[in-house]
Design a protein around this motif. Structure first.
Motif, PDB file in Angstrom:
ATOM      1  N   TYR A 253       9.852 -10.870 -28.191  1.00  0.00           N
ATOM      2  CA  TYR A 253       8.449 -11.196 -28.911  1.00  0.00           C
ATOM      3  C   TYR A 253       7.961 -12.466 -28.258  1.00  0.00           C
ATOM      4  CZ  TYR A 253      10.163  -8.024 -32.639  1.00  0.00           C
ATOM      5  OH  TYR A 253      10.706  -7.025 -33.255  1.00  0.00           O
ATOM      6  N   PRO A 254       6.492 -12.738 -28.532  1.00  0.00           N
ATOM      7  CA  PRO A 254       6.087 -13.912 -27.806  1.00  0.00           C
ATOM      8  C   PRO A 254       6.683 -15.211 -28.290  1.00  0.00           C
ATOM      9  CG  PRO A 254       4.256 -12.438 -28.323  1.00  0.00           C
ATOM     10  CD  PRO A 254       5.588 -11.837 -28.994  1.00  0.00           C
TER      11      PRO A 254
ATOM     12  N   PRO B 121      -3.054 -16.957 -26.986  1.00  0.00           N
ATOM     13  CA  PRO B 121      -2.716 -16.254 -28.107  1.00  0.00           C
ATOM     14  C   PRO B 121      -3.158 -14.655 -27.661  1.00  0.00           C
ATOM     15  CG  PRO B 121      -4.565 -17.207 -28.634  1.00  0.00           C
ATOM     16  CD  PRO B 121      -4.187 -17.883 -27.521  1.00  0.00           C
ATOM     17  N   ASN B 122      -4.200 -14.450 -26.683  1.00  0.00           N
ATOM     18  CA  ASN B 122      -4.502 -13.120 -26.575  1.00  0.00           C
ATOM     19  C   ASN B 122      -3.479 -12.399 -25.560  1.00  0.00           C
ATOM     20  OD1 ASN B 122      -6.535 -10.921 -26.310  1.00  0.00           O
ATOM     21  ND2 ASN B 122      -6.584 -11.463 -24.144  1.00  0.00           N
ATOM     22  N   ASN B 123      -2.798 -13.048 -24.739  1.00  0.00           N
ATOM     23  CA  ASN B 123      -1.548 -12.391 -23.741  1.00  0.00           C
ATOM     24  C   ASN B 123      -0.572 -13.303 -23.651  1.00  0.00           C
ATOM     25  OD1 ASN B 123      -0.088 -10.693 -22.670  1.00  0.00           O
ATOM     26  ND2 ASN B 123      -1.473 -10.146 -21.156  1.00  0.00           N
ATOM     27  N   PRO B 124       0.429 -13.799 -24.512  1.00  0.00           N
ATOM     28  CA  PRO B 124       1.375 -14.975 -24.288  1.00  0.00           C
ATOM     29  C   PRO B 124       2.134 -14.240 -23.244  1.00  0.00           C
ATOM     30  CG  PRO B 124       1.112 -14.398 -26.687  1.00  0.00           C
ATOM     31  CD  PRO B 124       0.441 -13.366 -25.961  1.00  0.00           C
ATOM     32  N   PHE B 125       2.705 -15.178 -22.397  1.00  0.00           N
ATOM     33  CA  PHE B 125       3.398 -14.985 -21.268  1.00  0.00           C
ATOM     34  C   PHE B 125       4.895 -15.350 -21.280  1.00  0.00           C
ATOM     35  CE2 PHE B 125       0.929 -18.701 -20.231  1.00  0.00           C
ATOM     36  CZ  PHE B 125       2.112 -19.306 -19.649  1.00  0.00           C
ATOM     37  N   ILE B 126       5.325 -16.106 -22.169  1.00  0.00           N
ATOM     38  CA  ILE B 126       6.832 -16.323 -22.338  1.00  0.00           C
ATOM     39  C   ILE B 126       7.381 -15.803 -23.576  1.00  0.00           C
ATOM     40  CG2 ILE B 126       8.267 -18.366 -22.626  1.00  0.00           C
ATOM     41  CD1 ILE B 126       7.251 -18.180 -20.048  1.00  0.00           C
ATOM     42  N   SER B 127       8.385 -14.948 -23.644  1.00  0.00           N
ATOM     43  CA  SER B 127       8.903 -14.412 -24.550  1.00  0.00           C
ATOM     44  C   SER B 127      10.313 -14.987 -25.021  1.00  0.00           C
ATOM     45  CB  SER B 127       9.362 -12.933 -24.270  1.00  0.00           C
ATOM     46  OG  SER B 127      10.436 -12.791 -23.434  1.00  0.00           O
ATOM     47  N   ARG B 128      10.712 -14.419 -26.272  1.00  0.00           N
ATOM     48  CA  ARG B 128      12.223 -15.090 -26.799  1.00  0.00           C
ATOM     49  C   ARG B 128      12.547 -13.471 -27.159  1.00  0.00           C
ATOM     50  NH1 ARG B 128      11.859 -13.950 -32.269  1.00  0.00           N
ATOM     51  NH2 ARG B 128       9.903 -14.141 -33.141  1.00  0.00           N
TER      52      ARG B 128
END
Length: 774
Positions: free
Chosen positions: A498-499, A508-515
């Motif tokens: 998930y972001p 917020p439209n396309n986060p680029f770091i996930s967890r």
């Protein structure tokens, strides 16, 4: 006579105007420094060349064509790839020359989508040498070039087939027993396994290398436990070609050993390997829900082929073959796992300039995690490296490299196929923006660093899943419900991405770091056996699946999607395909009538083969022998360690401690870790004979572990505290670390005590070992 001559000239002129010259960029004789991108053919219609220089202008691509003498207008299909975001500037600009004369036009600087741009006129007499001149090093792209002597002509993408002179119906191959589409771990497992059962196999991959996410192009570690559970021979084929990379991504792409993968496949005489071939179409048998052939496009020449087969395996990762055939599939519209494009920076020991990137994401240092140094030995792969010929020379100073890891991931709410190019390009903007932020805001630290590798082929995690006769429910896995056709052991936790909220607020439209959110645990030691019924379509009678396309719910996908596990699915499918051909049945028929035969085959060593469909299985004298170390589970049996061993489950724990199994190998069933203020752990023991003893502790390193873990030893000499840096690998085998030599009195209680106070991170508890001093 004069009228006849005039009519003849008009006819010739009309014919010339009717035949513009269409040149596919991918068919250029010399690609120079431009790379071939094939991952968006289903979206934009074609492979293309891209100037992926990471900020450095790449060498020209060039080719020669024959043309009648005359004056021509040149058209190029290209894209201003930051146009969709209205970003300032145009990073993908390039020029085109004909016979050394550069046209007065910069391509790739306008628009928001793929478009035809024209330049000229240019005079040609006979041969024309066409060259692409990159201007930026930042991913300019070219699909096709058209030369026309008709100033009023405008090309369209749908002219491609006619102008290239392709036949309306592509030629077909003889019938194969098994057609495998997709060259990742699942495809390799299926192709090799099927070939060793005597099947004639067509193995189709749309890239120049095998391995998929586990290739040098993407560099994702191959995770998942093999050779365990109900059928411990499953995974032996996978281990013949699996990478032993030290890091993901690594300092050198060679660590992912593309050569070994291709050699392992080509060693099978009944496999025909078709690299650089993209399957874009499916033909069904008349009146049946069976596939007759798949249509493949040669991504370099444009040639098309219909591959005819008895059975097919969808190992595409996107479920492309199943979708084209009309199979029912599952796919979440939003909230999926995304796609990663990982990257590496290297310390070049001298100042390195970095171009301005006004079109990249405008990042600050708070918008992304700072890249980390490579580990000396990949902490998750250390056990798998033991005993193997790695096929590469480890980089001597890995700490001089920094890497952007798996969590550089976006596209969670974007369409995983239709928006795929936008997802990749958004990742590009994020990485280039991050490098700009580092070079600007931490100028002294990052002055000698340069971006030396950035994956232009993305590593997707989730798209279509084809529905089989069973959809594996994640709860079955958690509860340990074993189905009668359970086979492939999945050992990974139900891991969904998930972001990461910390970095998502500005984008917020396309986060680029996930967890990674690890849900319910699976049986990591033995693995949960995934049912065979998840490996074939309920709708298409001769279609198998292996890899991310199998019939599972999202929670199960979080566990089954890792590559070694996917490779074992392929092994099972290859064996089941032999049963289908030999007994004239279907994938469903294997479950209904021949499941015992499949179970028997899964109990055979992976190196066993038969010389023909009717032949008996035998073990060749030259079968590849795998190291015994690869047979070990993720844990170390405390009973097999010398001396006195106290596991963490036997320790007296005070305060809050969590259990973990992700850092391998570990002693016993798990390890513990914690950082809560005032927490402690006491490992008590007593010796039978008075004397001097060496005391060891076990741990595996991680960047969030304690840098100054205080570990006290209570002995006959009193209490002595040793400070341990648990972010660095322990120097002794299996993660053992010596605290020193101490005197102990027989029968008196002694102890090793871990405390969190002043530890500077999570204190890692695994086991304590006490050995007579040498």
């Amino acid at each position: 006579m004069k009228n006849a001559l005039l009519a003849s000239l008009i006819a010739l002129t009309t014919a010339a105007l009717a035949q513009p010259k269409w040149i596919e960029a991918e068919s250029f004789a010399n690609h120079g420094g431009w790379v071939l991108d094939t991952q968006f053919i289903d979206v934009m219609g074609s492979p293309y060349l891209m100037a992926h220089g990471m900020g450095k202008v790449v060498k020209d691509a060039s080719t020669e064509v024959e043309l009648p003498a005359g004056e021509y207008t040149l058209w190029a299909r290209t894209k201003n790839w930051v146009g969709p975001w209205d970003a300032p500037g145009a990073p993908g600009r390039f020029e085109i020359s004909v016979n050394g004369e550069k046209l007065k036009h910069e391509f790739g600087a306008t628009g928001k989508d793929w478009q035809w741009e024209k330049a000229g006129p240019v005079k040609v007499s006979g041969k024309a040498k066409i060259a692409l001149h990159d201007l930026t090093g930042f991913d300019g792209r070219v699909d096709a070039i058209v030369l026309s002597d008709d100033a009023g002509f405008t090309p369209t993408a749908d002219m491609r087939r006619k102008m290239l002179g392709l036949p309306e119906k592509a030629p077909e191959t003889p019938e194969y027993d098994l057609v495998v589409v997709g060259g990742g771990y699942s495809g390799m497992g299926a192709a090799i396994s099927g070939a060793r059962q005597g099947l004639k196999v067509a193995f189709i991959q749309n890239r120049p290398v095998l391995g998929g996410n586990g290739s040098s192009e993407i560099q994702v570690w191959a995770m998942g436990g093999t050779r365990r559970g109900l059928y411990p021979h499953l995974g032996e084929i996978v281990e013949e070609f699996a990478d032993r990379a030290s890091n993901s991504p690594a300092a050198s792409p060679d660590e992912f050993n593309d050569k070994l993968k291709e050699e392992t496949v080509k060693a099978e005489k009944t496999i025909e390997l078709f690299l650089n071939t993209h399957v874009y179409g499916v033909e069904l048998n008349t009146g049946k829900k069976n596939i007759r052939s798949v249509i493949g496009l040669d991504t370099k020449t444009g040639k098309e082929t219909r591959f005819v087969g008895k059975l097919f395996v969808d190992c595409t990762g996107h479920g492309s073959v199943g979708a084209l055939a009309g199979a029912e599939f599952m796919m979440e519209e939003k909230g999926r796992m995304g796609m990663s494009n990982m990257w590496v920076m290297q310390n070049l020991k001298k100042p390195v300039t970095w171009p301005a990137t006004p079109w990249a994401l405008p990042l600050t240092l708070e918008d992304f995690p700072e890249p980390r140094p490579l580990a000396p030995v990949g902490k998750k792969n250390a056990a798998n490296m033991a005993g193997f010929d790695l096929g590469y020379t480890p980089v001597p100073n890995p700490e001089e490299y920094l890497h952007g890891e798996w969590f550089w991931e976006s596209g969670f709410d974007k369409h995983p196929i239709n928006d795929l190019e936008l997802i990749r390009d958004h990742n590009f903007r994020a990485v280039y923006g991050a490098v700009s932020a580092l070079k600007t805001n931490l100028a002294e630290k990052y002055a000698p660093y340069d971006l030396t590798w950035l994956a232009y082929i993305g590593g997707p995690r989730e798209s279509r899943r084809i529905v089989g006769d069973m959809i594996l429910n994640g709860e079955d896995m958690v509860k340990g419900i074993i189905h009668s056709d359970g086979c492939v052991p999945t050992t990974w936790d139900q891991d969904l991405h998930y972001p990461k909220e910390q970095y998502a607020k500005n984008f917020p439209n396309n986060p680029f770091i996930s967890r990674a959110e690890f849900g319910k645990h699976t049986d990591r030691k033995n693995g949960y056996p995934v049912p065979y019924r998840c490996f074939y379509s309920k709708d298409i009678g001769n279609l198998f699946m292996a890899g991310r396309t199998i019939s599972v719910d999202r929670n199960s996908l979080g566990s089954t999607r890792v590559m070694r596990t996917c490779g074992m699915m392929g092994e099972v499918v290859g064996k089941a395909a032999w049963i289908c051909v030999r007994h004239h049945t279907t994938p469903r028929g294997v479950y209904d009538q021949y499941l015992d035969i499949l179970k028997d085959l899964m109990n055979k060593p992976g190196a066993m083969r038969r010389d023909n469909l009717e032949g008996d299985l035998y073990l060749p004298a030259n079968a590849k022998k795998l190291p015994d170390t690869a047979l070990s589970s993720d844990s170390i049996d405390p009973k097999k360690l010398e001396g006195i061993v106290i596991d963490d489950k036997e320790a007296e724990l005070n305060g809050k401690w969590a259990h973990g199994e992700g850092l391998k190998p570990y002693v016993g069933e798990h390890y513990s870790y914690g950082s809560d203020k005032g927490a402690s752990a006491r490992f008590a023991f007593s010796v039978k004979q008075t004397g001097s003893y060496e005391v060891r502790i076990f741990f595996q390193p991680h960047e969030n572990r304690a840098k100054t873990a205080p570990v006290s030893v209570l002995s006959a000499d009193g209490e002595k505290t040793v400070t341990v840096n648990q972010t660095k690998p322990a120097p002794l085998p299996q993660g053992a670390y010596s605290l020193g030599t101490f005197n102990f009195t027989a029968g008196e209680e002694a102890a090793v005590i871990f405390r969190t106070a002043g530890a500077g991170g999570n204190v890692h508890l695994d086991a304590v070992q006490v050995l007579p001093a040498k």
